[in-house]
Design a protein around this motif. Structure first.
Motif, PDB file in Angstrom:
ATOM      1  N   THR A 132       0.678  -1.140  -0.016  1.00  0.00           N
ATOM      2  CA  THR A 132      -0.147   0.002  -0.066  1.00  0.00           C
ATOM      3  C   THR A 132       1.020   1.236   0.123  1.00  0.00           C
ATOM      4  N   PRO A 133       0.464   2.269  -0.583  1.00  0.00           N
ATOM      5  CA  PRO A 133       1.194   3.814  -0.342  1.00  0.00           C
ATOM      6  C   PRO A 133       1.259   3.900   0.822  1.00  0.00           C
ATOM      7  N   PRO A 189       7.923   3.521   3.638  1.00  0.00           N
ATOM      8  CA  PRO A 189       7.185   4.364   2.502  1.00  0.00           C
ATOM      9  C   PRO A 189       7.778   4.230   1.252  1.00  0.00           C
ATOM     10  N   ARG A 192       6.581   1.006  -0.377  1.00  0.00           N
ATOM     11  CA  ARG A 192       5.133   0.988  -0.155  1.00  0.00           C
ATOM     12  C   ARG A 192       4.591  -0.263   0.324  1.00  0.00           C
ATOM     13  N   GLU A 298      -3.834   8.523   0.346  1.00  0.00           N
ATOM     14  CA  GLU A 298      -2.639   8.178  -0.298  1.00  0.00           C
ATOM     15  C   GLU A 298      -1.580   9.243  -0.877  1.00  0.00           C
ATOM     16  N   SER A 331       8.170  10.812   2.103  1.00  0.00           N
ATOM     17  CA  SER A 331       7.289   9.512   1.717  1.00  0.00           C
ATOM     18  C   SER A 331       7.497   9.229  -0.051  1.00  0.00           C
TER      19      SER A 331
END
Length: 355
Positions: A132-133, A189, A192, A298, A331
């Motif tokens: 996931t972001p 980050p 991801r 996001e 990020s």
């Protein structure tokens, strides 16, 4: 130092006693011994969860460019006895297995579960991996009475460095109270991915210390060209947040000053020179394209070069404070070393005095 690391993990998995007095420290000591045997190390490299300092090295060859995190990394998968998640490789311990959540559950207490969205048949395991972001880690909400950020704030995560240089954001507080066992989160980050550990502090520390990485986000900070709102939260090394260490800015000229300050930091940190660790205080800057975007949305896939931020874009910069290692990680990619003067100027942007 190792006592602080154990304390941090104990907070993350509160209520569960470790099997040994300081097994995380043992892992770190083994890592330090291995580094001492290597004649190739020109700097002190962070291993496992933390280290107090680093030898300052030269800037990246040819001058730093803007860091770029993986836009659409391959979904986590199993390669022999290793789980590959983004730029990170996690060895599967003896007696453990790795599986995807569309397979039947089997001994979830010793399973590394790769979560998939389709046909989930197994949803709870000792270790879970989410692709996931990453714009936040999560954690307990504090400072409910803040007059700056309504509804309270989440304490910034600890900024840690994996073997190889990948930055990680480690949750400082316990996870969901309704979970069968306390849980702690580690977010990566640049890759991801997020790791959820339903383990005691000793076991969680062993897993984190065993990870190896080959980051792709090195360079200067990737931040948007413009934004509508930006929050700053500063926490001490235990995760405590004082009311006076919370800031929010909206004025376009102040936003421009903040983004310009972040963009102007050119002392990019090479992977082998990264040093941020769990013993440090941290600050977190959350930059949103429009006000009113829900917390944890996001991040933007294309931050710096885009002519304007998208309507739901969020960029997060986490900063390790104090000591000989002050690093900022975006990020979207990029890691830079910050001087004490730059940190002071950052606080001045928000009208926050020196701690």
């Amino acid at each position: 130092m190792t006592e602080r690391i154990s304390q941090l993990l104990n907070e993350a998995v509160a209520g569960v006693e470790p099997a040994a007095s300081d097994p995380v420290g043992a892992v770190l000591r083994r890592g330090r011994s291995a580094r001492r045997r290597s004649a190739l190390m020109a700097a002190v490299v962070c291993a496992g969860l933390a280290i107090s300092g680093v030898v300052v090295g030269p800037r990246l060859a040819g001058g730093p460019g803007v860091g770029v995190a993986a836009a659409e990394p391959e979904a986590p998968y199993v390669d022999g006895r290793t789980v590959v998640a983004g730029a990170v490789r996690l060895p599967i311990p003896d007696g453990w297995r790795a599986a995807t959540s569309d397979q039947p559950c089997a001994d979830t207490s010793r399973t590394i579960l790769i979560r998939v969205h389709d046909n989930e048949r197994c949803g709870t395991s000792a270790v879970e991996i989410f692709s996931t972001p990453v714009s936040s880690v999560g954690g307990a909400v504090t400072n409910f009475g803040s007059q700056v950020i309504e509804g309270g704030v989440v304490a910034p995560p600890a900024l840690v460095t994996l073997q190889g240089g990948e930055p990680g954001w480690l949750e400082r507080t316990s996870g969901r109270e309704d979970a069968p066992h306390p849980a702690s989160w580690l977010a990566l980050p640049w890759s991801r991915v997020k790791f959820l550990f339903r383990l005691d502090s000793a076991a969680a520390g062993e897993f984190i210390a065993s990870m190896r990485s080959a980051p792709v986000g090195a360079g200067t900070l990737a931040v948007p060209r413009t934004a509508a709102i930006a929050d700053l939260v500063i926490a001490d090394a235990s995760g405590g947040v004082r009311p006076e260490d919370i800031g929010r800015i909206r004025a376009p000229e102040t936003i421009a000053r903040l983004l310009g300050l972040l963009r102007d930091q050119e002392d990019a940190v090479a992977d082998a020179e990264a040093c941020a660790g769990a013993t440090q205080a941290t600050a977190e800057i959350t930059i949103k394209a429009v006000e009113g975007v829900p917390w944890g949305t996001e991040p933007s896939p294309v931050p710096g070069p885009s002519p304007a931020a998208g309507p739901r874009d969020t960029t997060v910069v986490v900063i390790a404070l104090g000591g000989d290692c002050q690093e900022a990680v975006s990020s979207h990619g990029g890691r830079v070393r910050l001087s004490a003067e730059t940190v002071a100027e950052l606080k001045n942007v928000y009208g926050i005095g020196a701690r």
